[in-house]
Each structure stands twice: as C-alpha cells, then as structure tokens.
Design a protein around this motif. Structure first.
Motif, PDB file in Angstrom:
ATOM      1  N   ALA A 123       2.747   8.568  -9.666  1.00  0.00           N
ATOM      2  CA  ALA A 123       1.688   7.694  -9.182  1.00  0.00           C
ATOM      3  C   ALA A 123       2.141   6.249  -9.361  1.00  0.00           C
ATOM      4  CB  ALA A 123       0.386   7.945  -9.931  1.00  0.00           C
ATOM      5  N   TYR A 124       1.419   5.330  -8.716  1.00  0.00           N
ATOM      6  CA  TYR A 124       1.807   3.916  -8.717  1.00  0.00           C
ATOM      7  C   TYR A 124       0.553   3.075  -8.895  1.00  0.00           C
ATOM      8  CZ  TYR A 124       5.845   6.253  -6.834  1.00  0.00           C
ATOM      9  OH  TYR A 124       6.893   7.134  -6.672  1.00  0.00           O
ATOM     10  N   MET A 125       0.655   2.050  -9.710  1.00  0.00           N
ATOM     11  CA  MET A 125      -0.498   1.219 -10.010  1.00  0.00           C
ATOM     12  C   MET A 125      -0.913   0.417  -8.781  1.00  0.00           C
ATOM     13  SD  MET A 125      -0.822   2.276 -13.032  1.00  0.00           S
ATOM     14  CE  MET A 125      -2.342   1.342 -13.276  1.00  0.00           C
ATOM     15  N   THR A 126      -2.222   0.360  -8.536  1.00  0.00           N
ATOM     16  CA  THR A 126      -2.734  -0.376  -7.378  1.00  0.00           C
ATOM     17  C   THR A 126      -3.009  -1.842  -7.706  1.00  0.00           C
ATOM     18  OG1 THR A 126      -5.019   0.225  -7.930  1.00  0.00           O
ATOM     19  CG2 THR A 126      -3.804   1.703  -6.454  1.00  0.00           C
ATOM     20  N   ARG A 127      -2.832  -2.215  -8.963  1.00  0.00           N
ATOM     21  CA  ARG A 127      -3.097  -3.592  -9.418  1.00  0.00           C
ATOM     22  C   ARG A 127      -2.517  -3.761 -10.816  1.00  0.00           C
ATOM     23  NH1 ARG A 127      -9.321  -1.924  -9.398  1.00  0.00           N
ATOM     24  NH2 ARG A 127      -8.399  -0.640  -7.773  1.00  0.00           N
ATOM     25  N   ASP A 128      -2.518  -4.984 -11.309  1.00  0.00           N
ATOM     26  CA  ASP A 128      -2.185  -5.197 -12.718  1.00  0.00           C
ATOM     27  C   ASP A 128      -3.335  -4.636 -13.547  1.00  0.00           C
ATOM     28  OD1 ASP A 128       0.118  -6.478 -11.977  1.00  0.00           O
ATOM     29  OD2 ASP A 128      -0.642  -8.504 -12.301  1.00  0.00           O
ATOM     30  N   VAL A 129      -3.000  -3.871 -14.565  1.00  0.00           N
ATOM     31  CA  VAL A 129      -4.030  -3.170 -15.332  1.00  0.00           C
ATOM     32  C   VAL A 129      -3.746  -3.277 -16.822  1.00  0.00           C
ATOM     33  CG1 VAL A 129      -4.979  -0.889 -15.891  1.00  0.00           C
ATOM     34  CG2 VAL A 129      -4.600  -1.529 -13.505  1.00  0.00           C
ATOM     35  N   LEU A 144       0.037  -2.832 -17.551  1.00  0.00           N
ATOM     36  CA  LEU A 144       0.816  -2.191 -16.497  1.00  0.00           C
ATOM     37  C   LEU A 144       0.813  -3.098 -15.274  1.00  0.00           C
ATOM     38  CD1 LEU A 144      -0.748   0.158 -18.252  1.00  0.00           C
ATOM     39  CD2 LEU A 144       0.305   1.655 -16.569  1.00  0.00           C
ATOM     40  N   GLN A 145       1.925  -3.150 -14.570  1.00  0.00           N
ATOM     41  CA  GLN A 145       2.062  -4.037 -13.428  1.00  0.00           C
ATOM     42  C   GLN A 145       1.726  -3.338 -12.114  1.00  0.00           C
ATOM     43  OE1 GLN A 145       5.634  -6.730 -13.512  1.00  0.00           O
ATOM     44  NE2 GLN A 145       6.326  -5.260 -15.044  1.00  0.00           N
ATOM     45  N   PHE A 146       1.310  -4.122 -11.154  1.00  0.00           N
ATOM     46  CA  PHE A 146       1.108  -3.627  -9.794  1.00  0.00           C
ATOM     47  C   PHE A 146       2.398  -2.953  -9.306  1.00  0.00           C
ATOM     48  CE2 PHE A 146       1.686  -4.774  -5.204  1.00  0.00           C
ATOM     49  CZ  PHE A 146       0.783  -3.853  -4.688  1.00  0.00           C
ATOM     50  N   ASP A 147       2.268  -1.758  -8.749  1.00  0.00           N
ATOM     51  CA  ASP A 147       3.389  -0.958  -8.240  1.00  0.00           C
ATOM     52  C   ASP A 147       4.217  -0.293  -9.346  1.00  0.00           C
ATOM     53  OD1 ASP A 147       2.813  -1.198  -5.579  1.00  0.00           O
ATOM     54  OD2 ASP A 147       4.387  -2.660  -5.120  1.00  0.00           O
ATOM     55  N   GLU A 191      -7.256   3.014 -10.054  1.00  0.00           N
ATOM     56  CA  GLU A 191      -6.159   2.132 -10.438  1.00  0.00           C
ATOM     57  C   GLU A 191      -4.785   2.714 -10.121  1.00  0.00           C
ATOM     58  OE1 GLU A 191      -8.471  -0.143 -14.132  1.00  0.00           O
ATOM     59  OE2 GLU A 191      -7.215   1.615 -14.554  1.00  0.00           O
ATOM     60  N   ILE A 192      -4.752   3.932  -9.586  1.00  0.00           N
ATOM     61  CA  ILE A 192      -3.471   4.521  -9.196  1.00  0.00           C
ATOM     62  C   ILE A 192      -3.540   5.087  -7.785  1.00  0.00           C
ATOM     63  CG2 ILE A 192      -2.758   5.102 -11.548  1.00  0.00           C
ATOM     64  CD1 ILE A 192      -3.623   8.000 -11.006  1.00  0.00           C
ATOM     65  N   THR A 193      -2.401   5.144  -7.151  1.00  0.00           N
ATOM     66  CA  THR A 193      -2.273   5.788  -5.854  1.00  0.00           C
ATOM     67  C   THR A 193      -1.069   6.717  -5.910  1.00  0.00           C
ATOM     68  OG1 THR A 193      -1.885   5.437  -3.476  1.00  0.00           O
ATOM     69  CG2 THR A 193      -0.857   3.859  -4.978  1.00  0.00           C
ATOM     70  N   MET A 194      -1.114   7.800  -5.131  1.00  0.00           N
ATOM     71  CA  MET A 194       0.014   8.716  -5.074  1.00  0.00           C
ATOM     72  C   MET A 194       0.976   8.338  -3.937  1.00  0.00           C
ATOM     73  SD  MET A 194      -2.219   9.960  -7.088  1.00  0.00           S
ATOM     74  CE  MET A 194      -2.700  11.177  -8.285  1.00  0.00           C
ATOM     75  N   THR A 195       0.660   7.286  -3.218  1.00  0.00           N
ATOM     76  CA  THR A 195       1.555   6.794  -2.172  1.00  0.00           C
ATOM     77  C   THR A 195       2.655   5.952  -2.808  1.00  0.00           C
ATOM     78  OG1 THR A 195      -0.276   6.721  -0.578  1.00  0.00           O
ATOM     79  CG2 THR A 195       1.710   5.450  -0.046  1.00  0.00           C
ATOM     80  N   LYS A 196       3.888   6.296  -2.552  1.00  0.00           N
ATOM     81  CA  LYS A 196       5.005   5.632  -3.222  1.00  0.00           C
ATOM     82  C   LYS A 196       5.057   4.141  -2.890  1.00  0.00           C
ATOM     83  CE  LYS A 196       9.979   5.890  -4.038  1.00  0.00           C
ATOM     84  NZ  LYS A 196      11.253   6.602  -3.747  1.00  0.00           N
ATOM     85  N   PRO A 198       6.773   0.516  -2.258  1.00  0.00           N
ATOM     86  CA  PRO A 198       8.038   0.144  -1.609  1.00  0.00           C
ATOM     87  C   PRO A 198       9.149  -0.150  -2.620  1.00  0.00           C
ATOM     88  CG  PRO A 198       6.184  -1.023  -0.621  1.00  0.00           C
ATOM     89  CD  PRO A 198       5.657  -0.351  -1.848  1.00  0.00           C
ATOM     90  N   LYS A 199       8.803  -0.870  -3.683  1.00  0.00           N
ATOM     91  CA  LYS A 199       9.769  -1.188  -4.736  1.00  0.00           C
ATOM     92  C   LYS A 199       9.115  -0.923  -6.094  1.00  0.00           C
ATOM     93  CE  LYS A 199      12.282  -4.732  -2.119  1.00  0.00           C
ATOM     94  NZ  LYS A 199      12.741  -6.151  -2.100  1.00  0.00           N
ATOM     95  N   PRO A 200       9.149   0.315  -6.530  1.00  0.00           N
ATOM     96  CA  PRO A 200       8.458   0.663  -7.779  1.00  0.00           C
ATOM     97  C   PRO A 200       8.984  -0.122  -8.978  1.00  0.00           C
ATOM     98  CG  PRO A 200       9.139   2.630  -6.571  1.00  0.00           C
ATOM     99  CD  PRO A 200       9.813   1.474  -5.917  1.00  0.00           C
ATOM    100  N   LYS A 201       8.064  -0.496  -9.850  1.00  0.00           N
ATOM    101  CA  LYS A 201       8.433  -1.131 -11.115  1.00  0.00           C
ATOM    102  C   LYS A 201       8.372  -0.078 -12.219  1.00  0.00           C
ATOM    103  CE  LYS A 201       6.427  -5.622  -9.812  1.00  0.00           C
ATOM    104  NZ  LYS A 201       5.666  -5.222  -8.594  1.00  0.00           N
ATOM    105  N   ARG A 202       9.022  -0.348 -13.327  1.00  0.00           N
ATOM    106  CA  ARG A 202       9.014   0.589 -14.446  1.00  0.00           C
ATOM    107  C   ARG A 202       8.833  -0.164 -15.754  1.00  0.00           C
ATOM    108  NH1 ARG A 202      13.204   1.425 -10.258  1.00  0.00           N
ATOM    109  NH2 ARG A 202      12.641   3.422  -9.331  1.00  0.00           N
ATOM    110  N   ALA A 203       8.186   0.490 -16.708  1.00  0.00           N
ATOM    111  CA  ALA A 203       8.133  -0.065 -18.057  1.00  0.00           C
ATOM    112  C   ALA A 203       9.549  -0.082 -18.615  1.00  0.00           C
ATOM    113  CB  ALA A 203       7.232   0.799 -18.938  1.00  0.00           C
ATOM    114  N   ALA A 204       9.892  -1.127 -19.348  1.00  0.00           N
ATOM    115  CA  ALA A 204      11.246  -1.271 -19.888  1.00  0.00           C
ATOM    116  C   ALA A 204      11.599  -0.089 -20.792  1.00  0.00           C
ATOM    117  CB  ALA A 204      11.359  -2.579 -20.676  1.00  0.00           C
TER     118      ALA A 204
END
Length: 271
Positions: A123-129, A144-147, A191-196, A198-204
């Motif tokens: 899943a991917y975050m739809t906003r900063d959360v 958590l960051q957007f995307d 706050e999440i979407t299952m649509t990938k 474009p440029k996913p971010k990741r926690a360090a």
C-alpha cells in the motif's frame, strides 16, 4: 534428671539431627521449574547511525520478543500465505503472526516480507501522516510521507459506536502496516491506497541493525555497496542536506535489490 525433661531433650536432639523417622531426603528442585516469567526490561533504542534518518530515535521498551532473540531463541518461520481482509481485500498474514511482528521492530524480516514473490498487499500513503503503533508493541508515533510504500499486515474494523470515517472507495476502519525499517504503524483506511505510487518512498533502513548475513548479501550488489560508500562519505562531511539525499539513495538501492531478488538469507531474529 526428671523423666519429662529427658523426653523433651530427646525430641529436640532428634529434630536438630534430622535422624528421627525413615523418610528419604527430598530430591533437589530444579531452578528452571521455579523460575518466574521474564519481566520485560526497560531499555533504550540502539545507538543512532550517522545520518538524519536514525539520529532522532526515541527511547523505547525492550519487548519479550527482543529478550527471546537476545537469548538465541528462534521465532516462527516467515509466512508464505495470506488472507484477504477489509473492503479492499488486502492480503495479510495470520493474525497471531501479525501481532508478534508488531510487538517489536524486525528490519531483516521486513526486507524478507517485501522481497520478490511474497503475496502480501503493498500500500502507499495518500498524504503525509502521523501514525501510531496500535498493535500492542512499542507505543510511539511516526511520520509517514506521501507515497511511502508499506506492507499491509492487519485490518481493524471501525468502532460502530463512534464516528466512522469512510474512505473514497467505501473502506472503513484502520490498518496495521509494516514499514521498510521493520516497524509497524496503524493508519486509517483513507490514508492508504493500493494503487502503486509513481515513485514510492521508503522509511530509512537501519543498516547497523541488520544481521551480518543480510549485510553480506546486500553488499554483494554493486549498487548497494556504492550507495553505502556514498552515504558514509556524505554523512561524514557535516552537510545534512547531502547526507539526507545519500540516505534516501542508499535505502532505494537496497529496496531495488530486495524487490528483484529472492536471495536474502532467512533472518535469525524473527517474531
């Protein structure tokens, strides 16, 4: 001496010498059989690694899972199947496993669960959360960051007696999600979407906390090795901006390897 006094003295002597009667000496009691359960100790998070991603680690509680790991106890095998949950049918691991997974932080396990071929829903975050851990593990909040890319591990139904927030697709309740750094966070359905993204971010990814076999496997990939060298150089120069960018690039190199490889060793420390 009076007869009654002689009798009393005889009893005292008999008890003191433990020689009266024919009962056998009791068998020694095993220490293990009388040990009390381990009480979760208080501890602090591991030392911060160079770079901004791990420099703000808060004081945390060492969980029972971490105590067991420290003593060498192996956890459950990594899950390979999942069950659909929620309106969006997110495929999540067994509930008992998810609870154990979210009771501590397991960075090596996170890499394995995110790796190629695993069936769990991304899943991917739809906003900063600003999320929180509601799975019974460490009580902390996380930004958590957007995307940002996460792995769905559990769905929580909405409280019918409270205010129910409904996502655009009709989904309700909240989800427990696993981040790339091995921590679990609870977020609302909208706050999440299952649509990938474009440029996913990741926690360090906390490099220093990874097990040595995992590090060795990752460093065999030229891009990961180059990313580590670049990060160490950038973060040793005192420029926070360059260090942050290098950290993101290094995490991206690890994620790219994990998403296209099945060669990660099974973690020793597992929930």
């Amino acid at each position: 001496m009076h007869q009654s006094n002689k009798f009393a003295i005889s009893i005292v002597f008999c008890v003191a010498a433990a020689a009266c009667g024919s009962s056998p000496t009791p068998a020694p009691v095993s220490v293990a059989s009388t040990a009390t359960p381990i009480v979760e100790p208080q501890g602090v998070a591991p030392p911060a690694e160079s770079g901004p991603a791990e420099s703000s680690a808060a004081t945390t509680t060492t969980t029972q899972a971490e105590v067991s790991s420290a003593s060498g106890a192996a956890g459950s095998p990594l899950p390979t199947t999942c069950t659909p949950q929620g309106t969006r049918k997110a495929c999540v691991p067994d509930a008992d496993y998810a609870k154990k997974l979210c009771s501590a932080e397991y960075p090596d396990v996170a890499l394995s669960l995110f790796s190629q071929g695993t069936p769990f829903t991304r899943a991917y975050m739809t906003r900063d959360v600003e999320g929180w851990n509601a799975g019974g593990g460490r009580t902390h909040r996380a930004k958590l960051q957007f995307d940002e890319e996460v792995l769905v591990v559990a769905h929580r139904k909405a409280n019918a007696n409270g205010i129910v927030l409904v996502a655009a697709n009709g989904d309700t309740g909240s989800y427990d999600v696993l981040r790339w750094d091995g921590s679990c966070v609870s977020v609302m359905a909208e706050e999440i979407t299952m649509t990938k993204a474009p440029k996913p971010k990741r926690a360090a990814i906390p490099w220093r906390r990874l097990e040595e076999p995992t590090k060795s496997t990752l460093l065999a990939a030229p891009k990961v090795k180059a990313g580590l060298d670049a990060r160490d150089k950038a973060c040793g120069g005192g420029d926070d901006g360059k260090c942050s960018k290098a950290e993101v690039a290094f995490t991206g190199a690890i994620a790219d390897f994990v998403r296209t490889s099945k060669s990660l060793p099974e973690p020793t420390r597992r929930p």
